[in-house]
Design a protein around this motif. Sequence first.
Motif: not given
Length: 322
Positions: A170-182
């Motif tokens: 799976x791809x993981x990012x910081x919780x506030x990364x822009x790709x999470x919201x958009x």
Amino acid sequence: MNIRHLTFRLLQVYVAVVRLGSVSRAAAQLHLTQPTVSQQLKRLAEAVGEPLLDSQEGRIRPTAVGTELYHAALDALSRFDDFNGFLQDARQGTRGGFSIGVVTTAKYILPRLLGPFNRRFPEVEVSISVGNRGYILERHRHQQDDLYLFSHPPAGEHTLSGRFIRNPLVLITPPDHWAVQTPPTDFSALLGERFLLREPGSATRLVFEEWLRNHNLQLKRVMQIESNEVVRMSVEQGLGLAVLSEHTLAEGEHRLGRPALPEFPLTSHWYLVCHNNRRLPYPAANFVRFINDNLASCIDSRYIHNDLARLLAHLHPPGKGA
């Protein structure tokens, strides 16, 4: 070859020298003197009538004939170990042990299999070696374990493998990364981000890099970290993005983002692996059968992909040794 000159002790000494690559280390392990070990190696070579060992870069390695003798010695010693285990079983119930080499990421799933197995067979002792893929591959090459757990199994005519658990990457990012919201429409929008990768040879990295090549994509910024835990914590702290096994994220609470990209998760599996030219000890064979019969009670059904037929066909029927 005059097989009357062969003894179990000669075979045990030879196996120890090949495994350790050193007369002195073998002597220490067997509680013998170096001259005694050297003399027994000489007796063995004379009995066979061919050179068995040579020295390369300071390490003793078997010749072609020596390699075949090593496999035969392992088989012979294993057969009598099985016989001794049978006698113990006949007198005291199921006993014995086996060893398993496990790549680092698999440490998250092995306890889920061993716990129920231990409750069913409490007298079976299991020895576990955990390391990165390169380390476990080396153990596999020298046949130091009975079973192995890989997510990218080694190839070869003497290697048997069977996949049994899905291992989504799976791809993981910081919780506030822009790709999470958009979430972007595809992965290429993330190529400018820093990616945290495991060391070369890691199965997770192999699968991810193969996927990138197949899609003609190339990362621009990478940081290498030789630990899944450190990769995960570094992503939490905003150092970059990563692709990790979903199983590494199942333990505990993590502050991570999981962007909804259509390409993810990437497909991967866990495999049980053994040597085709070496008989499995009875407890190891029993463990394979136990996994096959009880996987649904050990692992979340979403991850089950049981294809252990090749391994099961390699095993002998229960009650007739392994």
